[in-house]
Design a protein around this motif. Structure first.
Motif, PDB file in Angstrom:
ATOM      1  N   UNK A 169       0.839  -1.194   0.000  1.00  0.00           N
ATOM      2  CA  UNK A 169       0.000   0.000   0.000  1.00  0.00           C
ATOM      3  C   UNK A 169       0.881   1.255   0.000  1.00  0.00           C
ATOM      4  N   UNK A 170       0.608   2.157  -0.932  1.00  0.00           N
ATOM      5  CA  UNK A 170       1.378   3.398  -0.993  1.00  0.00           C
ATOM      6  C   UNK A 170       1.271   4.182   0.306  1.00  0.00           C
ATOM      7  N   UNK A 171       0.099   4.200   0.905  1.00  0.00           N
ATOM      8  CA  UNK A 171      -0.111   4.958   2.141  1.00  0.00           C
ATOM      9  C   UNK A 171       0.662   4.382   3.329  1.00  0.00           C
ATOM     10  N   UNK A 172       1.171   3.161   3.189  1.00  0.00           N
ATOM     11  CA  UNK A 172       1.928   2.554   4.293  1.00  0.00           C
ATOM     12  C   UNK A 172       3.403   2.937   4.260  1.00  0.00           C
ATOM     13  N   UNK A 173       3.837   3.613   3.199  1.00  0.00           N
ATOM     14  CA  UNK A 173       5.239   4.005   3.076  1.00  0.00           C
ATOM     15  C   UNK A 173       5.486   5.280   3.887  1.00  0.00           C
ATOM     16  N   UNK A 174       6.464   5.233   4.777  1.00  0.00           N
ATOM     17  CA  UNK A 174       6.854   6.414   5.552  1.00  0.00           C
ATOM     18  C   UNK A 174       7.674   7.327   4.640  1.00  0.00           C
ATOM     19  N   UNK A 175       7.276   8.606   4.539  1.00  0.00           N
ATOM     20  CA  UNK A 175       7.897   9.501   3.560  1.00  0.00           C
ATOM     21  C   UNK A 175       8.441  10.764   4.231  1.00  0.00           C
ATOM     22  N   UNK A 176       9.718  11.038   4.002  1.00  0.00           N
ATOM     23  CA  UNK A 176      10.368  12.287   4.402  1.00  0.00           C
ATOM     24  C   UNK A 176      11.133  12.820   3.193  1.00  0.00           C
ATOM     25  N   UNK A 177      11.234  14.138   3.094  1.00  0.00           N
ATOM     26  CA  UNK A 177      11.976  14.754   2.004  1.00  0.00           C
ATOM     27  C   UNK A 177      13.310  15.303   2.464  1.00  0.00           C
ATOM     28  N   UNK A 178      13.859  16.225   1.661  1.00  0.00           N
ATOM     29  CA  UNK A 178      15.203  16.726   1.937  1.00  0.00           C
ATOM     30  C   UNK A 178      15.229  18.205   2.310  1.00  0.00           C
ATOM     31  N   UNK A 179      14.072  18.821   2.506  1.00  0.00           N
ATOM     32  CA  UNK A 179      14.057  20.254   2.830  1.00  0.00           C
ATOM     33  C   UNK A 179      14.788  20.560   4.133  1.00  0.00           C
ATOM     34  N   UNK A 180      14.824  19.598   5.059  1.00  0.00           N
ATOM     35  CA  UNK A 180      15.445  19.845   6.365  1.00  0.00           C
ATOM     36  C   UNK A 180      16.959  19.739   6.326  1.00  0.00           C
ATOM     37  N   UNK A 181      17.516  19.248   5.223  1.00  0.00           N
ATOM     38  CA  UNK A 181      18.970  19.037   5.154  1.00  0.00           C
ATOM     39  C   UNK A 181      19.671  20.351   4.835  1.00  0.00           C
ATOM     40  N   UNK A 182      20.636  20.731   5.669  1.00  0.00           N
ATOM     41  CA  UNK A 182      21.406  21.940   5.436  1.00  0.00           C
ATOM     42  C   UNK A 182      22.817  21.632   4.981  1.00  0.00           C
ATOM     43  N   UNK A 183      23.484  22.650   4.457  1.00  0.00           N
ATOM     44  CA  UNK A 183      24.868  22.460   4.022  1.00  0.00           C
ATOM     45  C   UNK A 183      25.738  21.983   5.182  1.00  0.00           C
ATOM     46  N   UNK A 184      25.386  22.408   6.388  1.00  0.00           N
ATOM     47  CA  UNK A 184      26.139  21.997   7.570  1.00  0.00           C
ATOM     48  C   UNK A 184      26.080  20.480   7.765  1.00  0.00           C
ATOM     49  N   UNK A 185      24.928  19.887   7.438  1.00  0.00           N
ATOM     50  CA  UNK A 185      24.800  18.427   7.583  1.00  0.00           C
ATOM     51  C   UNK A 185      25.717  17.694   6.612  1.00  0.00           C
ATOM     52  N   UNK A 186      25.842  18.222   5.397  1.00  0.00           N
ATOM     53  CA  UNK A 186      26.754  17.596   4.429  1.00  0.00           C
ATOM     54  C   UNK A 186      28.196  17.679   4.913  1.00  0.00           C
ATOM     55  N   UNK A 187      28.544  18.802   5.561  1.00  0.00           N
ATOM     56  CA  UNK A 187      29.896  18.974   6.098  1.00  0.00           C
ATOM     57  C   UNK A 187      30.158  18.005   7.237  1.00  0.00           C
TER      58      UNK A 187
END
Length: 440
Positions: free
Chosen positions: A230-248
């Motif tokens: 079921x598509x609705x059973x998939x937990x979904x998060x995006x990448x808007x919360x990721x900052x350049x600091x996290x990549x560092x």
């Protein structure tokens, strides 16, 4: 005795009705024209477009389509007597796309589609329509563009018991995260650049919020486990919360950040999620950059394998659509989910609270004594064990400093509880950033 080239070309053509003449539809028409000789040999008969449905008949698509039958209503392709196979390239889980595919299957016509949303949301009912009317439904182009992901899972791994499936399933997000890592710029800046380059839509939410990847993961998981997920059973998060600091910080820790779609099967059900993850930078999946996609599968006999390539674009997607059409021409078709519909049943979803793994937690905290003790006390009380910690020294003018904590594997429920309690501390000045760690 093998047929000569002339014998093959003289066979009755397979006639296509194409709905949607955007970049993929036009690309398919050009591909069928330019590679007609090799396609005819591999299909065992000529393949030609006889009818189309598109909004603008006058638009220049790089190929002359004026001699074809044009339908103002795409659903009419399903009843066109000069159409053997309906190719749906409109998109969307509802509306005209759904009506056309359902009408074509009910009419006993084979359908080829690149529509991941339609398959993810209505795959179970479409599989039953396909079986009831002996009408093949193929969708190689719905996942990862030109990568043969569907054939790999449904056919190449048909004899194995798959334990997990997933990977990098959205090129837009992978491009953004790659550019952020390489340039040190933040999300909003790189997103604007991606839109200018045509890698992101004017409304990028379907991509950057993880929905597109979730559609693809739903399809892959359904194929891998032989049951509709079921598509609705998939937990979904995006990448808007990721900052350049996290990549560092990720680089400092020996990781890279990727938006991953991952599904695993266990006795408690299927765990399916789309979310940013830290992956060890030495692993193959970490090296997949830019607009490229990668699909990883793990089976009891085959072990782990990965296929990589361009996940979108007119050329790769049109090539995948044409491959399905060639299969239909040769009679090489399989059930939608790789198994008879009589064996299909609803897949049980494993609660997110039961998931287990390590975590990266980034905090913005007041630069004063006792802060770390308060935070580690919460982790202790929630049963979360700390693996490592990084704190950047503050400049004199900074009142808050970034603090990164890496945990040992723990339950999702315990980590989420700790996150909420930490966020409520008066010394924490921003919403904590929590990213899962996947040690492939």
């Amino acid at each position: 005795m093998s047929s000569s080239k002339g014998d093959v070309a003289s066979k009755t053509p397979l006639r296509l009705g194409v709905a949607g003449l955007g970049t993929v539809g036009a690309g398919l028409a050009i591909l069928l024209r330019d590679n007609a000789d090799i396609i005819t040999k591999r299909a065992g008969r000529p393949i030609e477009i006889t009818a189309v449905a598109a909004r603008d008949k006058t638009r220049d698509r790089g190929i002359d389509l004026s001699a074809l039958t044009w339908h103002s209503n795409a659903v009419d392709l399903a009843s066109d007597p000069n159409v053997d196979v309906v190719v749906e390239l409109i998109g969307g889980s509802e509306g005209t796309a759904r009506s056309l595919v359902e009408a074509a299957l009910k009419a006993g016509k084979a359908v080829v589609t690149a529509n991941k949303a339609l398959l993810a949301v209505h795959g179970d009912s479409l599989a039953r329509l396909s079986a009831a009317n002996n009408a093949p439904l193929l969708f190689e182009a719905a996942v990862a563009g030109g990568i043969p992901a569907i054939k790999t899972v449904r056919e190449g791994l048909a004899a194995d018991r798959l334990l997990s499936i997933g990977g990098i399933l959205n090129g837009t997000c992978n491009y953004i995260l790659t550019a952020m890592r390489e340039t040190g710029r933040d999300f909003s800046d790189v997103l604007a650049e991606a839109q200018e380059l045509g890698y992101a839509e004017a409304d990028p939410s379907t991509d950057v919020d993880g929905i597109d990847a979730a559609h693809k993961l739903t399809i892959l998981a359904s194929l891998a486990f032989g049951q509709p997920v079921e598509f609705d059973s998939v937990h979904v998060e995006g990448i808007r919360c990721i900052g350049a600091l996290d990549l560092t910080f990720a680089r400092t820790l020996g990781y890279r950040i990727k938006l991953l779609g991952l599904a695993r099967q266990s006795e408690r059900g299927v765990e399916a999620r789309v979310a940013p993850c830290l992956v060890p930078e030495a692993t193959p999946i970490a090296q997949v950059d830019g607009v490229f996609n990668a699909v990883i599968a793990e089976g009891t006999f085959v072990g782990r394998l990965m296929v990589e390539g361009r996940g979108a674009g007119a050329g790769p997607t049109a090539s995948a659509v044409a491959a399905d059409i060639i299969d239909i021409a040769r009679g090489n078709t399989v059930p939608v989910w790789g198994t008879d519909v009589t064996t299909l049943k609803a897949t049980q979803s494993r609660p997110a609270s039961e998931w287990h793994g390590a975590f990266y937690l980034r905090l913005s905290v007041a630069d004063r004594a006792g802060v770390i003790a308060d935070i580690t006390a919460i982790l202790r009380d929630c049963g979360v064990s700390l693996s490592s910690m990084i704190q950047h020294p503050s400049a004199k003018q900074e009142q808050n400093v970034p603090l990164v904590l890496v945990t040992h594997p723990t339950d999702e429920s315990a980590m989420q509880a700790a996150r909420q309690r930490i966020a409520a501390l008066d010394v924490v000045s921003a919403e904590p950033v929590l990213i899962r760690i996947e040690n492939f």
